[in-house]
Design an enzyme around this catalytic site. Structure first.
Site, PDB file in Angstrom:
ATOM      1  CB  SER A  94      39.583  38.335  34.067  1.00 39.02           C
ATOM      2  OG  SER A  94      39.814  38.617  35.444  1.00 39.02           O
ATOM      3  CG  HIS A  98      42.889  31.627  44.886  1.00 36.05           C
ATOM      4  ND1 HIS A  98      43.254  32.725  45.649  1.00 36.05           N
ATOM      5  CD2 HIS A  98      41.752  31.985  44.231  1.00 36.05           C
ATOM      6  CE1 HIS A  98      42.375  33.706  45.468  1.00 36.05           C
ATOM      7  NE2 HIS A  98      41.460  33.292  44.609  1.00 36.05           N
ATOM      8  CG  HIS A 108      43.876  39.976  39.272  1.00 33.85           C
ATOM      9  ND1 HIS A 108      44.254  41.286  39.010  1.00 33.85           N
ATOM     10  CD2 HIS A 108      42.716  39.785  38.612  1.00 33.85           C
ATOM     11  CE1 HIS A 108      43.349  41.843  38.233  1.00 33.85           C
ATOM     12  NE2 HIS A 108      42.403  40.964  37.976  1.00 33.85           N
ATOM     13  CB  VAL A 111      44.829  42.126  28.779  1.00 35.42           C
ATOM     14  CG1 VAL A 111      46.195  42.464  29.344  1.00 35.42           C
ATOM     15  CG2 VAL A 111      44.772  40.646  28.416  1.00 35.42           C
ATOM     16  CG  HIS A 177      38.121  47.822  54.737  1.00 36.36           C
ATOM     17  ND1 HIS A 177      38.267  47.711  53.377  1.00 36.36           N
ATOM     18  CD2 HIS A 177      38.099  46.544  55.217  1.00 36.36           C
ATOM     19  CE1 HIS A 177      38.318  46.427  53.048  1.00 36.36           C
ATOM     20  NE2 HIS A 177      38.217  45.700  54.139  1.00 36.36           N
ATOM     21  N   GLY A 261      26.378  39.686  33.858  1.00 36.93           N
ATOM     22  CA  GLY A 261      27.361  38.707  33.410  1.00 36.93           C
ATOM     23  C   GLY A 261      27.118  37.347  34.044  1.00 36.93           C
ATOM     24  NE  ARG A 262      28.718  30.257  32.858  1.00 35.52           N
ATOM     25  CZ  ARG A 262      29.609  29.439  33.440  1.00 35.52           C
ATOM     26  NH1 ARG A 262      30.802  29.913  33.792  1.00 35.52           N
ATOM     27  NH2 ARG A 262      29.308  28.168  33.643  1.00 35.52           N
TER      28      ARG A 262
END
Length: 305
Positions: A94, A98, A108, A111, A177, A261-262
């Site tokens: 992932s 930026h 972004h 897979v 939103h 997760g980390r």
């Protein structure tokens, strides 16, 4: 699902893709990633690579993970209640980039592959992933290029595949939103197992292999454009939408947090600087106001050609 899944093949591909994209981004920026290998107490681990204060990228991160667990978290079983309590293995990469220059879009991609097992049931597997683009200042040639490459990634798998996963991307990356899409879309697929393992894996590879073909040329076109404080402040304001999506809607973020997760790797996707402004409205007719015209599902390939 005629062929048995081979997670080792997937892991080997993902590690290779992790290296390839890291090398390509380092070549673009001139700076190197910090590399952090980590282990997960419940099982498995991964490597996070983060580039900060680069020439082109204020922050860029790309994670590889291969983790296991005894029980799928709620975010993974919401659409599959029959898998509640199943043990699982997940692997994927992932990334979120930026850029410093507001004329380069944020992007972004991910897979991933899941394998879930439960007594009395055959193993269940599925692929997921995609890539999407979040510009601050929009150039039609960039939007067209992005979607042309996305369509090329899908083309070997059927004429309807691009339209299907383009529509799913528009739907998934929608901030209800705000009543707007996060950007100009791309591809998004999840729970992919209607094809056999070999074909599904080939599709994942095609999506992964096309990502930098889509993003790299856009960076090259925009990296030398000059900008001032106005563009920078608008970029920081619009980055707020990225934070809102990741914390409110993103299933990957929820899965990572719910599965212990980390945290540093999960929240690596956040921009390093961001601002919110109460009731902000760009000046009518300005380049900033133009962005709003692009934050809705559109048939880019037909509109821009």
């Amino acid at each position: 699902m005629s062929a048995a899944p081979d997670i080792n093949l997937v892991i080997a591909y993902l590690r290779k893709l992790h290296d390839q994209i890291s090398d390509q981004l380092e070549a673009l920026d001139g700076q190197r990633f910090r590399r952090d290998a980590w282990q997960r107490p419940e099982g498995g681990g991964g490597e996070s690579r983060v580039l900060t204060n680069g020439v082109l990228f204020e922050q860029a991160g790309i994670n590889f993970s291969h983790v296991v667990g005894k029980q799928l978290p709620p975010s993974a079983t919401a659409a599959r209640p029959e898998l509640s309590g199943a043990s699982w293995t997940a692997t994927g990469i992932s990334l979120v980039f930026h850029p410093r220059n507001p004329y380069i879009p944020t992007t972004h991609a991910n897979v991933r592959f899941f394998l879930a097992e439960k007594p009395g049931m055959s193993p269940v597997w599925w692929f997921g992933g995609g890539f999407d683009l979040t510009p601050y200042y929009v150039f039609d040639e960039d939007v067209l290029h992005w979607h042309q490459v996305a369509k090329q990634a899908c083309a070997p798998f059927g004429s309807a595949v691009y339209n299907k996963y383009k529509a799913e991307c528009d739907q998934y990356f929608f901030l209800k939103h705000r009543n707007e899409t996060r950007g100009i879309g791309g591809l998004f697929f999840d729970d992919l197992n209607e094809w056999d393992f070999a074909r599904s894996f080939a599709f994942q590879q095609s999506v992964g292999d096309h990502f930098m073909k889509a993003y790299g040329p856009i960076v090259e076109r925009r990296k030398d454009l000059s900008y001032g404080d106005r563009e920078r402040q608008f970029q920081l304001y619009r980055r707020g939408r990225y934070v809102e999506f990741n914390l409110v809607y993103d299933r990957g973020t929820l899965f990572g947090l719910q599965s212990n997760g980390r945290t540093e790797s999960i929240l690596m996707s956040m921009p390093p600087l961001v601002r919110w402004q109460y009731d902000f409205h760009p000046e009518p007719g300005s380049a900033e106001a133009k962005l709003h015209e692009y934050l809705r599902p559109r048939d880019w390939l037909n509109e821009l050609t």
